[in-house]
Write a protein that holds these residues in place. Structure first.
Motif, short mmCIF file in Angstrom:
data_model
loop_
_atom_site.label_atom_id
_atom_site.label_comp_id
_atom_site.label_asym_id
_atom_site.label_seq_id
_atom_site.Cartn_x
_atom_site.Cartn_y
_atom_site.Cartn_z
N ILE A 184 -1.17 -15.25 9.79
CA ILE A 184 -2.03 -14.18 9.26
C ILE A 184 -2.16 -13.13 10.35
N THR A 185 -1.97 -11.87 10.00
CA THR A 185 -1.98 -10.83 11.03
C THR A 185 -3.35 -10.17 11.14
N GLN A 186 -3.58 -9.60 12.32
CA GLN A 186 -4.73 -8.74 12.54
C GLN A 186 -4.56 -7.47 11.69
N LEU A 187 -5.66 -6.75 11.49
CA LEU A 187 -5.60 -5.54 10.66
C LEU A 187 -4.67 -4.49 11.25
N PHE A 188 -4.12 -3.64 10.41
CA PHE A 188 -3.25 -2.54 10.82
C PHE A 188 -3.32 -1.49 9.71
N TYR A 189 -2.84 -0.27 10.02
CA TYR A 189 -2.83 0.80 9.02
C TYR A 189 -1.50 1.54 8.96
N ASP A 190 -0.55 1.19 9.81
CA ASP A 190 0.77 1.82 9.80
C ASP A 190 1.75 0.83 9.17
N CYS A 230 -9.80 -3.60 18.04
CA CYS A 230 -8.57 -4.35 17.74
C CYS A 230 -7.33 -3.71 18.35
N GLY A 231 -7.48 -2.54 18.95
CA GLY A 231 -6.32 -1.85 19.50
C GLY A 231 -5.34 -1.42 18.42
N THR A 232 -5.86 -1.05 17.26
CA THR A 232 -5.02 -0.73 16.10
C THR A 232 -4.46 0.68 16.19
N ARG A 233 -3.17 0.82 15.91
CA ARG A 233 -2.57 2.15 15.84
C ARG A 233 -3.01 2.83 14.54
N VAL A 234 -3.43 4.07 14.66
CA VAL A 234 -3.88 4.82 13.49
C VAL A 234 -2.92 6.00 13.28
N PRO A 235 -2.19 6.04 12.17
CA PRO A 235 -1.27 7.14 11.92
C PRO A 235 -1.99 8.49 11.93
N HIS A 236 -1.34 9.50 12.43
CA HIS A 236 -1.93 10.84 12.49
C HIS A 236 -2.29 11.33 11.09
N SER A 237 -1.46 11.01 10.11
CA SER A 237 -1.73 11.47 8.74
C SER A 237 -3.02 10.85 8.21
N LEU A 238 -3.31 9.60 8.59
CA LEU A 238 -4.53 8.96 8.13
C LEU A 238 -5.75 9.69 8.70
N MET A 239 -5.73 9.97 9.99
CA MET A 239 -6.86 10.66 10.60
C MET A 239 -7.01 12.07 10.02
N SER A 240 -5.91 12.73 9.74
CA SER A 240 -5.96 14.07 9.15
C SER A 240 -6.65 14.03 7.79
N ASP A 241 -6.40 12.97 7.04
CA ASP A 241 -7.04 12.82 5.73
C ASP A 241 -8.52 12.45 5.87
N LEU A 242 -8.82 11.59 6.83
CA LEU A 242 -10.14 10.98 6.92
C LEU A 242 -11.17 11.88 7.58
N VAL A 252 -15.30 8.50 1.75
CA VAL A 252 -14.62 7.65 2.73
C VAL A 252 -14.29 6.29 2.11
N LYS A 253 -15.26 5.73 1.40
CA LYS A 253 -15.03 4.43 0.77
C LYS A 253 -13.93 4.53 -0.29
N ASP A 254 -13.96 5.60 -1.11
CA ASP A 254 -12.92 5.80 -2.12
C ASP A 254 -11.55 5.92 -1.45
N TYR A 255 -11.51 6.68 -0.36
CA TYR A 255 -10.25 6.84 0.37
C TYR A 255 -9.77 5.49 0.89
N GLY A 256 -10.69 4.67 1.41
CA GLY A 256 -10.33 3.36 1.92
C GLY A 256 -9.73 2.47 0.84
N VAL A 257 -10.30 2.53 -0.36
CA VAL A 257 -9.76 1.74 -1.48
C VAL A 257 -8.36 2.22 -1.84
N ASP A 258 -8.21 3.54 -1.99
CA ASP A 258 -6.90 4.08 -2.37
C ASP A 258 -5.85 3.78 -1.31
N LEU A 259 -6.24 3.88 -0.03
CA LEU A 259 -5.29 3.60 1.05
C LEU A 259 -4.86 2.13 1.02
#
Length: 609
Positions: A184-190, A230-242, A252-259
């Motif tokens: 099982i992996t730690q969280l990530f967004y990329d 967690c030292g998680t990499r966050v894509p630039h596009s994600l931060m630009s959206d958020l 923010v919560k809606d965006y989190g669900v859609d993502l």
């Protein structure tokens, strides 16, 4: 049933999913989590995971919760288990207890590791790495046939960053070679980077199932905090959206669900990924919406669960930039008061200070509603957020009280990024009261939490705003610090003689004493908001149960920090004496219209201050 067998025999067209829960710190939170788990289990997860506190700090609650999910709810349960910094023999005791409860799955974690030459409290010598725990279980005549064993992996790199990617893959391979059945992996967004990592894992000859960990974004503040820890990499596009959404919590919560839906769809088109692991943070609204968005659940939802989801959709979502714990918004805790609906059976209802239907609006924390199932954040799979390297680099070798005062002042002046009580730099909100925090700290009253008084600021304010746009937010000023008994008694006399009912406090020490002006059962909402078409949202609450829970955690931090230094060293003796002798006190002034009221009360007439 063992998870490895369930995965091997899984034939459904849709991918499988698992849920992760952690044991809340309070009895009320624990009790209110159970009906929530019951509803989520009705969505038919392949298994549920129950987390384990560092060094076995949640041993009893973790075992109790895992036993309930396994036996009462009939869902296969994976018990997390850390192996380092555990008392001699505790691992054996836990495995026997788990076996007796019918639990057949263990997620074997290293937990707090003996990094380099750290001076840890003596632990079971059999275990220094996760691979040791896997090997022990798989080779034990007593346990080898009873458990399916999983391990953790870190696609963005381990937060400790002790080695490079090849080194981390070698660590992972050693765990699998020792007998691990799944990952099982730690969280990530990329997602693209993750899939590349999966290919490298397979190239290493690791063939066991990989289950990616998905954590839907709940609030902007909690997202920043978790990705940092967690030292998680966050894509630039994600931060630009958020970033443009960060002051509108529902968006923010809606965006989190859609993502999360988008990520899972992309992950599961790769034939190597057959299921996902959903980190719930003991919240149900977002993960349910994610599964509905994937069309993995929906038609089979019971009417009662459908109604509960509708009630939750009506609730408000504050906490974008609320500072309530160590001077920063990202550690803030908030629970809103929803406008509609009666709470589900087994959970507090609308008659409570906070409606149960609103508990899902925030990952809860230190000063939220102690009845919430989410009260008391999980500690990242039993790992400490401190390391000896960090301690020595930023906090040095404190040998005197003046050395500690200097360290806290350096944090206030942004010369160091953290303290043991604040994992991030000082927030913009704390800068509004920095001169007062500095005066208290120079007095030797080391501040670890605070917020300024706010009287009707816009909910869109860049510094103090939260909740839906078009509203107004309010805060009572409070400050929290460590001090000696004599100073506490002086403050108590001042509150009694000069407070005139405007000032309340909580104070506690490591011995378990608690002093307060707040009556039994009293709750002090210190942050609230007024929004168009909705009830008053009271988002930050200070009361006895939550204060005592945080007090215990705060004094455990002193003990952990002390363990980084040699036994009988001057540093360790100092830190242990602070833990034994000082009090943690939280003082609030109820006049939110006067930004200087608390500071005038505390500081006036004191020649030192």
């Amino acid at each position: 049933m063992k998870l490895c067998q369930k995965i091997a025999g899984y034939k459904d067209a849709r991918p499988f999913f698992t849920f992760e829960f952690f044991p809340p710190k309070t009895d009320q939170g624990f009790d209110n989590l159970l009906p929530r788990i019951s509803r989520l289990v009705s969505l038919n997860p392949l298994a549920v995971n129950i987390t384990w506190g560092a060094g076995g700090t949640t041993k009893d609650r973790s075992l109790e919760l895992a036993g309930i999910t396994q036996t009462d709810h009939g869902v296969d349960t994976i018990l997390h288990l850390t192996c380092t910094n555990m008392k001699q023999g505790l691992v054996d005791d836990v495995l026997r207890d788990a076996k007796a409860r019918g639990i057949q799955n263990i997620l074997a974690l290293r937990g707090d590791p003996p990094r380099g030459e750290e001076y840890w409290i003596p632990t079971d010598p059999r275990f220094t790495h996760g691979a040791d725990l896997v090997s022990y279980i798989k080779s034990s005549p007593e346990f080898s046939s009873d458990f399916c064993v999983g391990v953790a992996a870190y696609p963005d790199g381990h937060p400790d960053r002790e080695t490079d990617e090849d080194g981390e893959l070698e660590h992972l391979k050693r765990k699998v070679d020792a007998g691990a059945d799944f990952i099982i992996t730690q969280l990530f967004y990329d997602v693209d980077t993750f899939l590349q990592w999966v290919k490298r894992v397979r190239q290493k000859g690791i063939q066991v199932p990989i289950i990616p960990g998905i954590m839907p974004i709940q609030t902007y503040a909690s997202f920043l905090r978790m990705t940092k820890l967690c030292g998680t990499r966050v894509p630039h596009s994600l931060m630009s959206d958020l970033v443009p959404l960060r002051h509108d919590d529902s968006k923010v919560k809606d965006y989190g669900v859609d993502l999360a839906v988008e990520m899972i769809r992309k992950l599961t088109t790769d034939g190597d990924i057959r299921g996902v692991h959903l980190c719930t943070l003991n919240l149900e609204k977002s993960v349910t919406r994610v599964l509905e968005g994937l069309s993995w659940v929906g038609g089979s939802l019971k009417p009662a669960n459908r109604l509960i989801a509708m009630l939750q959709d009506a609730s408000i979502g504050p906490d974008a930039n609320l500072i309530i714990t160590p001077h920063n918004a990202t550690d803030s805790a908030a629970i809103s008061l929803a406008a509609a609906g009666q709470g589900p059976d087994g959970e507090a209802g609308k008659g409570e200070l906070n409606n149960a239907a609103s508990w899902d609006d925030f990952p809860n924390g230190r000063f939220g509603d102690f009845k919430s199932p989410a009260y008391g954040e999980t500690d990242l799979w039993g790992s400490s957020i401190m390391s000896r390297n960090q301690a020595l680099e930023q906090w040095g070798h404190p040998k005197t009280l003046d050395d500690l005062t200097t360290m806290f002042l350096r944090h206030l002046h942004s010369k160091i990024a953290t303290t043991p009580f604040s994992p991030t730099p000082l927030s913009p909100e704390s800068l509004m009261i920095i001169q007062h925090l500095e005066r208290l700290t120079r007095r030797g009253w080391w501040t670890v939490g605070s917020q300024p008084a706010i009287n009707g600021a816009s909910s869109s304010d860049e510094v103090v705003g939260w909740g839906p746009r078009g509203g107004y937010v309010y805060q009572k000023c409070f400050v929290e610090f460590f001090l000696e008994r004599a100073d506490l008694e002086r403050i108590e006399r001042k509150i009694r003689d000069e407070g005139h009912g405007w000032v309340d406090y909580f104070a506690g020490n490591v011995q378990g004493e608690c002093r307060t002006t707040v009556p039994e059962g009293g709750r002090n909402a210190v942050t609230w908001g007024v929004f168009p078409g909705q009830e008053i949202a009271q988002s930050t609450i200070i009361e006895r149960e939550s204060f005592l829970s945080w007090k215990d955690e705060a004094f455990s931090i002193w003990a952990e920090w002390a363990s980084f230094y040699p036994p009988d060293s001057q540093e360790r003796r100092l830190l242990e004496s602070i833990r034994a002798e000082r009090w943690l006190v939280s003082v609030v002034h109820h006049d939110y219209t006067d930004p200087s009221a608390l500071w005038t009360f505390l500081l006036k007439g004191d020649p030192v201050l």
